[in-house]
Write a protein that holds these residues in place. Sequence first.
Motif, PDB file in Angstrom:
ATOM      1  N   THR A 101    -147.993 -92.998 -48.061  1.00  0.00           N
ATOM      2  CA  THR A 101    -148.067 -94.218 -48.872  1.00  0.00           C
ATOM      3  C   THR A 101    -146.846 -95.102 -48.633  1.00  0.00           C
ATOM      4  OG1 THR A 101    -149.346 -93.060 -50.581  1.00  0.00           O
ATOM      5  CG2 THR A 101    -148.281 -95.128 -51.208  1.00  0.00           C
ATOM      6  N   GLU A 102    -145.668 -94.500 -48.594  1.00  0.00           N
ATOM      7  CA  GLU A 102    -144.449 -95.273 -48.338  1.00  0.00           C
ATOM      8  C   GLU A 102    -144.522 -95.961 -46.984  1.00  0.00           C
ATOM      9  OE1 GLU A 102    -140.805 -92.925 -50.565  1.00  0.00           O
ATOM     10  OE2 GLU A 102    -141.680 -92.014 -48.772  1.00  0.00           O
ATOM     11  N   ALA A 103    -144.965 -95.227 -45.959  1.00  0.00           N
ATOM     12  CA  ALA A 103    -145.052 -95.800 -44.614  1.00  0.00           C
ATOM     13  C   ALA A 103    -146.061 -96.941 -44.579  1.00  0.00           C
ATOM     14  CB  ALA A 103    -145.435 -94.726 -43.608  1.00  0.00           C
ATOM     15  N   CYS A 104    -147.186 -96.754 -45.233  1.00  0.00           N
ATOM     16  CA  CYS A 104    -148.241 -97.763 -45.257  1.00  0.00           C
ATOM     17  C   CYS A 104    -147.727 -99.093 -45.783  1.00  0.00           C
ATOM     18  CB  CYS A 104    -149.401 -97.264 -46.128  1.00  0.00           C
ATOM     19  SG  CYS A 104    -150.633 -98.523 -46.537  1.00  0.00           S
ATOM     20  N   TYR A 105    -147.134 -99.089 -46.968  1.00  0.00           N
ATOM     21  CA  TYR A 105    -146.700-100.338 -47.588  1.00  0.00           C
ATOM     22  C   TYR A 105    -145.434-100.896 -46.942  1.00  0.00           C
ATOM     23  CZ  TYR A 105    -150.245 -99.319 -51.075  1.00  0.00           C
ATOM     24  OH  TYR A 105    -151.448 -99.063 -51.692  1.00  0.00           O
ATOM     25  N   ALA A 106    -144.596-100.035 -46.396  1.00  0.00           N
ATOM     26  CA  ALA A 106    -143.353-100.498 -45.774  1.00  0.00           C
ATOM     27  C   ALA A 106    -143.616-101.351 -44.543  1.00  0.00           C
ATOM     28  CB  ALA A 106    -142.466 -99.309 -45.398  1.00  0.00           C
TER      29      ALA A 106
ATOM     30  N   SER B 196    -153.802-101.915 -47.963  1.00  0.00           N
ATOM     31  CA  SER B 196    -154.816-100.904 -48.256  1.00  0.00           C
ATOM     32  C   SER B 196    -154.484 -99.594 -47.562  1.00  0.00           C
ATOM     33  CB  SER B 196    -156.190-101.401 -47.794  1.00  0.00           C
ATOM     34  OG  SER B 196    -157.140-100.351 -47.773  1.00  0.00           O
ATOM     35  N   LEU B 197    -154.369 -98.528 -48.355  1.00  0.00           N
ATOM     36  CA  LEU B 197    -154.064 -97.219 -47.782  1.00  0.00           C
ATOM     37  C   LEU B 197    -155.227 -96.719 -46.930  1.00  0.00           C
ATOM     38  CD1 LEU B 197    -152.001 -94.932 -47.625  1.00  0.00           C
ATOM     39  CD2 LEU B 197    -153.040 -93.951 -49.689  1.00  0.00           C
ATOM     40  N   SER B 198    -156.443 -96.986 -47.364  1.00  0.00           N
ATOM     41  CA  SER B 198    -157.611 -96.525 -46.607  1.00  0.00           C
ATOM     42  C   SER B 198    -157.694 -97.234 -45.253  1.00  0.00           C
ATOM     43  CB  SER B 198    -158.891 -96.749 -47.405  1.00  0.00           C
ATOM     44  OG  SER B 198    -159.093 -98.128 -47.672  1.00  0.00           O
TER      45      SER B 198
ATOM     46  N   LEU C 128    -156.903 -97.350 -39.349  1.00  0.00           N
ATOM     47  CA  LEU C 128    -156.291 -97.967 -38.178  1.00  0.00           C
ATOM     48  C   LEU C 128    -155.349 -96.992 -37.476  1.00  0.00           C
ATOM     49  CD1 LEU C 128    -156.152-100.649 -36.627  1.00  0.00           C
ATOM     50  CD2 LEU C 128    -154.195-101.272 -38.039  1.00  0.00           C
ATOM     51  N   PHE C 129    -154.581 -96.231 -38.237  1.00  0.00           N
ATOM     52  CA  PHE C 129    -153.675 -95.238 -37.668  1.00  0.00           C
ATOM     53  C   PHE C 129    -154.473 -94.239 -36.829  1.00  0.00           C
ATOM     54  CE2 PHE C 129    -150.785 -91.736 -37.320  1.00  0.00           C
ATOM     55  CZ  PHE C 129    -149.511 -92.246 -37.512  1.00  0.00           C
ATOM     56  N   ASN C 130    -155.588 -93.782 -37.355  1.00  0.00           N
ATOM     57  CA  ASN C 130    -156.431 -92.829 -36.639  1.00  0.00           C
ATOM     58  C   ASN C 130    -157.014 -93.449 -35.372  1.00  0.00           C
ATOM     59  OD1 ASN C 130    -157.928 -90.127 -36.730  1.00  0.00           O
ATOM     60  ND2 ASN C 130    -159.607 -91.579 -36.562  1.00  0.00           N
ATOM     61  N   LYS C 131    -157.403 -94.724 -35.458  1.00  0.00           N
ATOM     62  CA  LYS C 131    -157.970 -95.408 -34.298  1.00  0.00           C
ATOM     63  C   LYS C 131    -156.963 -95.538 -33.170  1.00  0.00           C
ATOM     64  CE  LYS C 131    -160.031 -99.835 -32.889  1.00  0.00           C
ATOM     65  NZ  LYS C 131    -160.440-101.191 -33.360  1.00  0.00           N
ATOM     66  N   ILE C 132    -155.709 -95.826 -33.514  1.00  0.00           N
ATOM     67  CA  ILE C 132    -154.678 -96.075 -32.501  1.00  0.00           C
ATOM     68  C   ILE C 132    -154.071 -94.782 -31.963  1.00  0.00           C
ATOM     69  CG2 ILE C 132    -152.358 -97.051 -32.167  1.00  0.00           C
ATOM     70  CD1 ILE C 132    -153.216 -99.354 -34.018  1.00  0.00           C
ATOM     71  N   THR C 133    -153.860 -93.800 -32.838  1.00  0.00           N
ATOM     72  CA  THR C 133    -153.160 -92.580 -32.429  1.00  0.00           C
ATOM     73  C   THR C 133    -154.086 -91.391 -32.194  1.00  0.00           C
ATOM     74  OG1 THR C 133    -152.794 -91.732 -34.673  1.00  0.00           O
ATOM     75  CG2 THR C 133    -151.196 -93.336 -33.824  1.00  0.00           C
TER      76      THR C 133
ATOM     77  N   GLN D 176    -155.357 -89.568 -34.664  1.00  0.00           N
ATOM     78  CA  GLN D 176    -155.240 -88.660 -35.804  1.00  0.00           C
ATOM     79  C   GLN D 176    -154.791 -89.442 -37.022  1.00  0.00           C
ATOM     80  OE1 GLN D 176    -152.110 -85.726 -35.002  1.00  0.00           O
ATOM     81  NE2 GLN D 176    -151.273 -87.104 -33.465  1.00  0.00           N
ATOM     82  N   ASN D 177    -155.113 -88.941 -38.205  1.00  0.00           N
ATOM     83  CA  ASN D 177    -154.688 -89.670 -39.392  1.00  0.00           C
ATOM     84  C   ASN D 177    -153.202 -89.424 -39.648  1.00  0.00           C
ATOM     85  OD1 ASN D 177    -154.272 -87.394 -41.223  1.00  0.00           O
ATOM     86  ND2 ASN D 177    -156.503 -87.198 -41.275  1.00  0.00           N
TER      87      ASN D 177
END
Length: 298
Positions: free
Chosen positions: A246-251, A256-258, A263-268, A270-271
């Motif tokens: 959550t901290e990484a998401c908003y920073a 939106s966390l979801s 997007l993180f999963n799409k690029i890397t 993995q979630n």
Amino acid sequence: MNEIQLEKISFDPGKSFKYFSPRLRNTFFWHFHAEYELVYVEADAGIRHVGSHISGYTKSDLVFIGRNLPHLNFDYRLRSDYHQIVIQLRTDFLGSAIALSPEFTSIDQLFKKAAGGIAFHGETKAIVVEKLKQMAELNSFQQLIRLIEIFHLLAGSEETEILNDEEINLSFFLRDKLRMGAIYEYIDANYNQKPDVNIVAAKVNLTTPAFCRYFKKQANMTFTDFVNQYRIDLAKNLLMQDKNVTEACYAVGFDSLSYFNKLFNKITGQNPSVFKKNWFNNFQPDLPLVKTIRQVVN
């Protein structure tokens, strides 16, 4: 400054290289210079931005940078304490000896490969770092001999990663340093505040449609996709510093966390929670991180 900067390097009289420990972590110094540069930095996690390559490093990084290759200072945005050693070489370092002396053939090849930037890891990095640190206690002549030893070690190593493997990328940067520097600086300053394509287009004196065409051609992706990948790379660094998801998401600017997880999963692949778990379970500090942004410049 909203442009890439030419760093004008001065050398002490009687010195063919410069050995120092700069501290610029509060400065976005996207720059280039005619001199070769060897950079070592120790830090929890930082950003490696050399030419069209953007990725993260953890614990330490050792990179050899060729002439006129744009790069960001490796200590940018570091929050914890860190140590850095930088060696810059005169453009006529060792005169014609490197190119003409058979004993320097491997070093000559190393310098040519440095045109794309070279990152070193494993045992090579460990040995070279120790030698770099010892140089502080040596006189000028001993430092020069030690430096030649270091380049000989680097030249013979297979523990390497070429950061920019397409010459066309580098030729583009040489043609268009100012415009791309302005774009990168704007993205870095505004990635967590929804960068506005209209604003960045105006900064580089293009209409918004013209800018979108220009950026897609140079980066092989849309402006929005580039910003999102930049955000995800920064988020990876935060997770590797033990920030929660959550901290990484908003920073890094996601609302939106979801959507961040998707997007993180799409690029890397993995979630973010799995990425963080795998990182701390399997962390090997000397393995290079996978490049997360590869610009293809035409």
